[in-house]
Write a protein that holds these residues in place. Structure first.
Motif, short mmCIF file in Angstrom:
data_model
loop_
_atom_site.label_atom_id
_atom_site.label_comp_id
_atom_site.label_asym_id
_atom_site.label_seq_id
_atom_site.Cartn_x
_atom_site.Cartn_y
_atom_site.Cartn_z
N THR A 187 -5.44 11.97 -10.64
CA THR A 187 -6.52 11.11 -11.10
C THR A 187 -7.66 11.98 -11.61
OG1 THR A 187 -7.50 11.05 -8.89
CG2 THR A 187 -5.95 9.28 -9.45
N SER A 188 -8.46 11.44 -12.49
CA SER A 188 -9.61 12.19 -13.01
C SER A 188 -10.62 12.40 -11.90
CB SER A 188 -10.28 11.43 -14.16
OG SER A 188 -9.39 11.33 -15.25
N PRO A 189 -11.21 13.61 -11.82
CA PRO A 189 -12.23 13.84 -10.80
C PRO A 189 -13.39 12.85 -10.96
CG PRO A 189 -11.55 15.90 -11.78
CD PRO A 189 -10.93 14.81 -12.59
N CYS A 190 -13.91 12.39 -9.84
CA CYS A 190 -15.05 11.47 -9.88
C CYS A 190 -15.99 11.78 -8.73
CB CYS A 190 -14.58 10.02 -9.83
SG CYS A 190 -13.70 9.58 -8.31
N SER A 197 0.84 -1.20 0.00
CA SER A 197 0.00 0.00 0.00
C SER A 197 0.87 1.24 0.00
CB SER A 197 -0.93 0.00 1.22
OG SER A 197 -0.18 0.14 2.40
N ASP A 198 0.22 2.39 -0.07
CA ASP A 198 0.90 3.69 0.00
C ASP A 198 2.10 3.75 -0.95
OD1 ASP A 198 -0.92 4.50 1.99
OD2 ASP A 198 0.32 3.57 3.55
N ILE A 199 1.89 3.30 -2.17
CA ILE A 199 2.95 3.23 -3.18
C ILE A 199 3.15 4.63 -3.78
CG2 ILE A 199 3.67 2.18 -5.35
CD1 ILE A 199 1.76 -0.20 -4.51
N THR A 200 4.38 5.10 -3.78
CA THR A 200 4.72 6.40 -4.37
C THR A 200 5.79 6.17 -5.44
OG1 THR A 200 6.55 6.93 -2.86
CG2 THR A 200 4.30 7.49 -2.12
N THR A 201 6.44 7.24 -5.85
CA THR A 201 7.52 7.12 -6.84
C THR A 201 8.74 6.44 -6.24
OG1 THR A 201 8.31 9.32 -6.25
CG2 THR A 201 6.85 9.16 -8.16
N SER A 202 8.92 6.51 -4.90
CA SER A 202 10.16 5.99 -4.29
C SER A 202 9.95 5.19 -3.01
CB SER A 202 11.10 7.16 -3.99
OG SER A 202 10.49 8.05 -3.06
N TRP A 208 -16.16 16.81 -5.19
CA TRP A 208 -15.72 15.72 -6.05
C TRP A 208 -14.49 15.10 -5.41
CZ3 TRP A 208 -15.59 20.86 -7.22
CH2 TRP A 208 -14.33 21.46 -7.28
N ASN A 209 -14.08 13.94 -5.90
CA ASN A 209 -12.89 13.26 -5.41
C ASN A 209 -11.82 13.25 -6.49
OD1 ASN A 209 -13.90 12.48 -2.84
ND2 ASN A 209 -15.10 10.88 -3.84
N CYS A 210 -10.59 13.53 -6.08
CA CYS A 210 -9.45 13.51 -6.99
C CYS A 210 -8.19 13.51 -6.14
CB CYS A 210 -9.49 14.74 -7.90
SG CYS A 210 -8.24 14.73 -9.18
N THR A 211 -7.15 12.80 -6.57
CA THR A 211 -5.91 12.76 -5.80
C THR A 211 -4.70 12.95 -6.71
OG1 THR A 211 -5.78 10.36 -6.01
CG2 THR A 211 -6.84 11.21 -4.03
N ASP A 212 -3.63 13.44 -6.11
CA ASP A 212 -2.35 13.56 -6.78
C ASP A 212 -1.49 12.37 -6.36
OD1 ASP A 212 0.12 14.20 -7.80
OD2 ASP A 212 0.36 16.06 -6.68
N PRO A 213 -1.05 11.53 -7.32
CA PRO A 213 -0.26 10.35 -6.95
C PRO A 213 1.01 10.67 -6.17
CG PRO A 213 -0.96 10.20 -9.23
CD PRO A 213 -1.31 11.59 -8.75
N GLN A 214 1.54 11.88 -6.34
CA GLN A 214 2.73 12.27 -5.59
C GLN A 214 2.38 12.89 -4.24
OE1 GLN A 214 2.82 13.09 -9.16
NE2 GLN A 214 3.89 11.15 -9.31
N GLY A 215 1.07 13.00 -3.94
CA GLY A 215 0.65 13.52 -2.64
C GLY A 215 0.61 15.02 -2.55
N SER A 259 13.09 3.09 -7.15
CA SER A 259 13.10 3.83 -8.41
C SER A 259 11.68 4.02 -8.91
CB SER A 259 13.90 3.08 -9.48
OG SER A 259 15.24 2.94 -9.07
N ALA A 260 11.43 5.16 -9.53
CA ALA A 260 10.10 5.46 -10.07
C ALA A 260 9.78 4.53 -11.24
CB ALA A 260 10.03 6.91 -10.53
N TYR A 261 8.52 4.17 -11.36
CA TYR A 261 7.96 3.36 -12.45
C TYR A 261 8.75 2.06 -12.63
CZ TYR A 261 4.99 2.68 -16.50
OH TYR A 261 4.06 2.19 -17.38
#
Length: 170
Positions: free
Chosen positions: A123-126, A25-30, A145-152, A86-88
């Motif tokens: 993420t796209s707003p939903c 869980s809580d997976i980020t770029t690093s 609406w709900n939307c998040t930034d993967p980098q937080g 490492s990212a990706y």
């Protein structure tokens, strides 16, 4: 004459731990948080750690930890924060445990996760409120609406009322 026995001594009535690797869980770029289950079967101490790496050879591991004694007769759900990834990149991981029973090392199932790419878009707003096309909505409603930034990171939005982008901006 002398008799020697070389080999592992089997302790009767003793059971090795069992382990299950669970989803990260809580997976980020690093970084990521690894999860598992350890069943000590009444044997204390029971030690565990996580192995991880870019292949099933793993190559990295977390520090050894002991299952707290009050979990010796029930399942324990440890987790481990790992960083410096490492990212990706796809990573393999599993939980590993041993105890004083027969000192066998038991391995959890291999699982994978992929860190997110650098500079991923939000993420796209939903789940908007009010929904597109709603009628009879109060003039004094709260838009949501709900939307998040993967980098937080924090996100800002432009909200348009009307049928084109050049209508009233809030």
């Amino acid at each position: 004459s002398y008799h020697y026995y070389a080999g592992r001594i089997q302790v009767v009535g003793c059971q090795n731990p069992t382990v299950i690797t669970q989803s990260a869980s809580d997976i980020t770029t690093s970084s990521a948080v690894l999860h598992g289950v350890v069943s000590s079967h009444g044997v204390s101490p029971t030690a565990y750690y996580f192995e991880y790496g870019t292949s099933t050879s793993y190559g990295e591991q977390t520090a050894y930890q002991l299952v707290p004694s009050f979990f010796v007769n029930t399942d324990y759900y440890p987790d481990a924060d790992i960083s410096g990834l490492s990212a990706y990149q796809t990573y393999h991981y599993r939980i590993v445990a041993t105890n004083n029973c027969n000192q066998e090392i038991v391995y959890g199932n291999d699982m994978t996760f992929t860190t997110i790419p650098q500079d991923s878009p939000p993420t796209s707003p939903c789940d908007p409120y009010p929904y597109n096309g709603d009628t009879g909505v109060s003039l004094y409603c709260n838009f949501s609406w709900n939307c998040t930034d993967p980098q937080g990171g924090s996100l800002t939005y432009d909200l348009y009322l009307g049928t084109t982008e050049n209508q009233m901006t809030l």
